[in-house]
Scaffold this active site. Structure first.
Site, PDB file in Angstrom:
ATOM      1  CB  ILE A  62      -5.568   5.835  -1.346  1.00 42.99           C
ATOM      2  CG1 ILE A  62      -5.523   4.304  -1.249  1.00 42.99           C
ATOM      3  CG2 ILE A  62      -4.872   6.459  -0.142  1.00 42.99           C
ATOM      4  CD1 ILE A  62      -4.099   3.731  -1.241  1.00 42.99           C
ATOM      5  CB  SER A  63     -10.870   3.742  -0.089  1.00 42.74           C
ATOM      6  OG  SER A  63     -11.621   4.399  -1.078  1.00 42.74           O
ATOM      7  CD  GLN A  64     -12.155   3.379   6.453  1.00 40.58           C
ATOM      8  OE1 GLN A  64     -13.069   4.169   6.330  1.00 40.58           O
ATOM      9  NE2 GLN A  64     -11.830   2.821   7.599  1.00 40.58           N
ATOM     10  CB  ILE A 110     -13.935   1.262   2.712  1.00 36.75           C
ATOM     11  CG1 ILE A 110     -15.387   1.363   2.203  1.00 36.75           C
ATOM     12  CG2 ILE A 110     -12.994   2.009   1.804  1.00 36.75           C
ATOM     13  CD1 ILE A 110     -16.427   1.009   3.225  1.00 36.75           C
ATOM     14  NE  ARG A 134      -3.699   2.028   2.751  1.00 38.04           N
ATOM     15  CZ  ARG A 134      -4.859   2.391   2.220  1.00 38.04           C
ATOM     16  NH1 ARG A 134      -5.408   1.647   1.287  1.00 38.04           N
ATOM     17  NH2 ARG A 134      -5.476   3.486   2.622  1.00 38.04           N
TER      18      ARG A 134
END
Length: 221
Positions: free
Chosen positions: A64-66, A69, A38
């Site tokens: 960038i999504s957590q 999710i 990541r």
């Protein structure tokens, strides 16, 4: 110390505390997430926070999504290795990289040329050869490559875009956030003949889906 080794404890903690403990137990999904670094998808100044339980900026007012999710949306699709997936909202390419480890092919659409370019370069560098980045209006989908076994929309739509429903294969699933800029819910839609079965999963918060079948411009916050 190699960079991936430096981040390994953070990755392990993310998977255990943010994913497993919150109900993400699909072994294939967890393995796919573990296989994608990541920290490679965020700017240098955010790398130390790459594995935190928060969305992070990636430029152009996008995020960038957590991790949770990303995992929850991926797990809900129950992807098989033979399937073809459409992603709307490439962003930095992190979600596409995870999908590429679970599906045969991933077609991902990003409306912002700069993000599309950098995501394509990053995915290529990381060996995601089956992830194909396109620049354009994601609300129109990619009819020339349809139908898709699964569609994942990584931005919030005011309503489900009709072209995306039309591009779902029989038995295909689509997951997307639907709602206004402040209050959204994840919807899982499955195509059964001429019927689309909808299941509401949980509340969420995404950047707006901009396009012909989305918001015409980013709504005021």
């Amino acid at each position: 110390m190699r960079e991936c080794e430096k981040f390994a404890p953070l990755m392990a903690s993310m998977i255990e505390t943010q994913l497993r403990r919150r109900g993400i137990i699909d072994a294939a999904v967890l393995a796919a997430i573990e296989g994608v670094p990541r920290h490679e998808f965020v700017a240098e100044e955010f790398r130390a926070r790459a594995y935190d339980d928060v969305p992070l900026p990636i430029g152009d007012n996008q995020t960038i999504s957590q991790p949770y999710i990303v995992a929850a949306m991926t797990a809900a699709l129950h992807l098989r290795p033979s399937e073809r997936v459409l992603e709307v909202g490439t962003g930095c390419g992190y979600q596409a990289a995870i999908l590429s480890r679970l599906a045969k092919e991933v077609f991902t659409v990003e409306r912002l040329p700069g993000l599309a370019r950098s995501a394509s370069e990053r995915l290529s560098r990381l060996g995601c050869a089956n992830a194909h980045v396109h620049c354009g209006d994601g609300t129109l989908g990619l009819p020339e490559f349809a139908p898709f076994d699964a569609i994942l929309v990584a931005a919030a739509a005011p309503a489900v875009p009709a072209p995306l429903l039309a591009q779902l294969a029989e038995g295909g699933k689509m997951i997307l956030p639907v709602g206004d800029p402040e209050h959204q819910e994840l919807q899982l839609i499955e195509k059964q003949g001429t019927t689309f079965l909808k299941n509401t999963l949980e509340g969420c918060r995404f950047v707006p889906l901009v396009g012909y079948h989305g918001w015409q411009e980013p709504p005021a916050r």
